[in-house]
Enzyme design. Structure first.
Site, mmCIF file in Angstrom:
data_model
loop_
_atom_site.group_PDB
_atom_site.id
_atom_site.type_symbol
_atom_site.label_atom_id
_atom_site.label_comp_id
_atom_site.label_asym_id
_atom_site.label_seq_id
_atom_site.Cartn_x
_atom_site.Cartn_y
_atom_site.Cartn_z
ATOM 1 N N GLU A 6 16.811 11.753 -22.453
ATOM 2 C CA GLU A 6 15.927 12.570 -21.603
ATOM 3 C C GLU A 6 16.739 13.584 -20.802
ATOM 4 O OE1 GLU A 6 12.802 13.016 -21.136
ATOM 5 O OE2 GLU A 6 11.714 11.282 -21.932
ATOM 6 N N SER A 59 9.493 4.983 -2.288
ATOM 7 C CA SER A 59 8.746 4.393 -1.184
ATOM 8 C C SER A 59 8.824 2.864 -1.144
ATOM 9 C CB SER A 59 7.291 4.838 -1.278
ATOM 10 O OG SER A 59 6.746 4.492 -2.545
ATOM 11 N N TYR A 98 13.487 8.539 2.478
ATOM 12 C CA TYR A 98 12.658 8.599 3.687
ATOM 13 C C TYR A 98 13.487 8.258 4.923
ATOM 14 C CZ TYR A 98 9.157 8.741 0.058
ATOM 15 O OH TYR A 98 8.446 9.118 -1.052
ATOM 16 N N ARG A 119 1.940 6.120 -3.199
ATOM 17 C CA ARG A 119 0.568 6.372 -3.651
ATOM 18 C C ARG A 119 -0.428 6.160 -2.518
ATOM 19 N NH1 ARG A 119 1.108 3.819 -9.830
ATOM 20 N NH2 ARG A 119 2.733 5.295 -10.476
ATOM 21 N N LYS A 155 0.877 4.525 -15.929
ATOM 22 C CA LYS A 155 1.517 5.756 -16.404
ATOM 23 C C LYS A 155 2.510 5.498 -17.534
ATOM 24 C CE LYS A 155 0.844 8.130 -11.971
ATOM 25 N NZ LYS A 155 1.401 9.110 -10.997
ATOM 26 N N LYS A 161 14.851 7.928 -11.008
ATOM 27 C CA LYS A 161 13.852 7.400 -10.088
ATOM 28 C C LYS A 161 13.161 6.191 -10.684
ATOM 29 C CE LYS A 161 9.527 8.905 -8.158
ATOM 30 N NZ LYS A 161 8.491 9.877 -8.212
ATOM 31 N N LYS A 207 12.463 9.105 -15.133
ATOM 32 C CA LYS A 207 11.513 8.539 -14.183
ATOM 33 C C LYS A 207 10.802 7.380 -14.864
ATOM 34 C CE LYS A 207 7.509 9.597 -11.364
ATOM 35 N NZ LYS A 207 6.664 10.662 -10.804
HETATM 36 C C1 PBG Z 1 4.179 11.495 -9.015
HETATM 37 C C2 PBG Z 1 5.216 11.055 -8.060
HETATM 38 C C3 PBG Z 1 5.412 9.725 -7.652
HETATM 39 C C4 PBG Z 1 6.458 9.721 -6.730
HETATM 40 C C5 PBG Z 1 6.906 11.039 -6.583
HETATM 41 N N1 PBG Z 1 6.119 11.864 -7.436
HETATM 42 C C6 PBG Z 1 4.697 8.466 -7.934
HETATM 43 C C7 PBG Z 1 3.980 8.224 -9.177
HETATM 44 O O1 PBG Z 1 4.500 8.438 -10.276
HETATM 45 O O2 PBG Z 1 2.848 7.796 -9.040
HETATM 46 C C8 PBG Z 1 6.941 8.467 -6.069
HETATM 47 C C9 PBG Z 1 7.838 8.582 -4.919
HETATM 48 C C10 PBG Z 1 7.946 7.337 -4.103
HETATM 49 O O3 PBG Z 1 7.462 6.248 -4.488
HETATM 50 O O4 PBG Z 1 8.545 7.431 -3.041
HETATM 51 N N2 PBG Z 1 4.302 12.702 -9.604
#
Ligand code: PBG
Length: 345
Positions: free
Chosen positions: A252, A293, A332, A223, A236, A267, A213
């Site tokens: 990982e 997203s 989505y 968010r 992050k 991701k 990720k």
């Molecule tokens: C956080 C989390 C995130 C997403 C899924 N779980 C975003 C982040 O790291 O702030 C993002 C999914 C998306 O953008 O569709 N645990």
């Protein structure tokens, strides 16, 4: 003006010679032939539908940066779960919009057996649907600072967070979650969660690890949906991966598999197809991607402006994941694609 060039004379015979009689376009001439030589396919079985939860009754709140995506109260989530089952979608991934008054420094609401995710798991499970429930393990929807872990000063604490994530996972499994999906990127959390699940009699609960990720700018609309854009302090980058790295993703994944992950995930999705491809080739394990997203919002925004054909871009983007080696995609678009695919059948 006369040119010194001699008039080209390209004949079919010259081209046959150049091509050695190989003409790749032969296979593309007709629809049936294109279908016959097609290498990848997309079906409803490839789709995982992420849904957002909100407190209340009969609520469907639009998420402005994600057209056609809504935050659902638990009763509405049950309806969408039934829709998903009827479309043949194998699983849902649940994400809560936690009331801001319930967020605190330690994300204690994550351990509330009656939090939104747990409520939704119980309510959906009560319907006896043939559909899997994937729950996200991470503290960010519950913390006042928006981080996935516990903080001490500026630092995101690893080991203390993992301890709490194990409890969060157990809370979700007790409520009916089928697949635990740790998305926090703390070191050692997959192994620790596996151990605590096993010790508590949940040997059959699957783990889908968000193994690779990345610290990405494509999470913005998510968010908005879970209300962490306003709470997040800083970024992050001390736990999510540097997007310049690829070999690190393999390390990982290897660690997560050794720790007991049943499936791995990459991701974001589309900008990271190279990572997906390497992971699938190397480990031959169930490999998923999250079309996040921001990727969704970009396609939607361009389509809304008439700049691209949204439906075709949606299908093309999803097929790209399959071509790269994915076994499935969190998207989505899931209900829309499922409707398209099933009406064609
Ligand atoms: C956080 C989390 C995130 C997403 C899924 N779980 C975003 C982040 O790291 O702030 C993002 C999914 C998306 O953008 O569709 N645990």
């Amino acid at each position: 003006m006369s040119s010194s060039n001699s008039k080209p004379s390209v004949t079919s015979e010259t081209l046959d010679e150049i091509l050695g009689h190989k003409r790749p376009r032969r296979n593309r001439r007709t629809d049936w032939s294109r279908r016959m030589v097609r290498e990848s396919s997309l079906s409803v079985n490839d789709l995982i539908w992420p849904i957002f939860l909100v407190d209340g009754q009969g609520k469907r709140e639009p998420v402005p940066s994600m057209p056609q995506v809504e935050r659902l109260s638990v009763d509405e989530a049950v309806r969408d779960a039934a829709l998903a089952e009827s479309l043949g979608i194998p699983a849902l991934a649940l994400f809560p919009y936690t009331d801001p008054t319930l967020r605190d420094a330690t994300g204690s609401e994550a351990l509330n057996q009656n939090n939104l995710v747990c409520q939704a798991c119980r309510a959906i499970k009560a319907e006896g649907l043939n559909i899997g429930l994937i729950t996200d393990v991470a503290l960010d929807p519950y913390t006042s600072h928006g981080h996935d872990g516990l903080m001490s000063g500026e630092e995101i604490l690893n080991d203390e967070t993992v301890d709490q994530l194990c409890m969060q996972a157990l809370t979700q499994v007790d409520a009916g979650a089928d697949v635990i999906a740790p998305s926090d990127m703390m070191d050692g959390r997959v192994g620790a969660i596996r151990k605590s699940l096993d010790e508590n009699g949940h040997r059959n609960t699957q783990i889908m690890a968000y193994s690779a990720k990345y610290a990405s700018s494509f999470y913005g609309p998510f968010r908005d949906a879970v209300g962490t854009n306003s709470t997040l302090i800083g970024d992050k980058r001390t736990y999510q991966m540097d997007y310049a790295n690829s070999a690190e993703a393999l390390r990982e994944v290897e660690m997560d598999l050794n720790e007991g992950a049943d499936m791995v995930m990459v991701k974001p999705g589309l900008p990271y197809l190279d990572i997906i491809c390497r992971i699938k080739d190397t480990f031959q394990m169930p490999t998923f991607a999250y079309q996040v997203s921001g990727e969704f919002a970009m396609i939607e925004a361009a389509a809304a402006n008439g700049w691209i054909d949204g439906e075709r871009a949606m299908l093309e983007s999803l097929m790209a994941f399959k071509r790269a080696g994915c076994d499935g995609v969190l998207t989505y678009f899931a209900p829309r694609v499922a409707k398209l695919l099933t009406s064609q059948a």
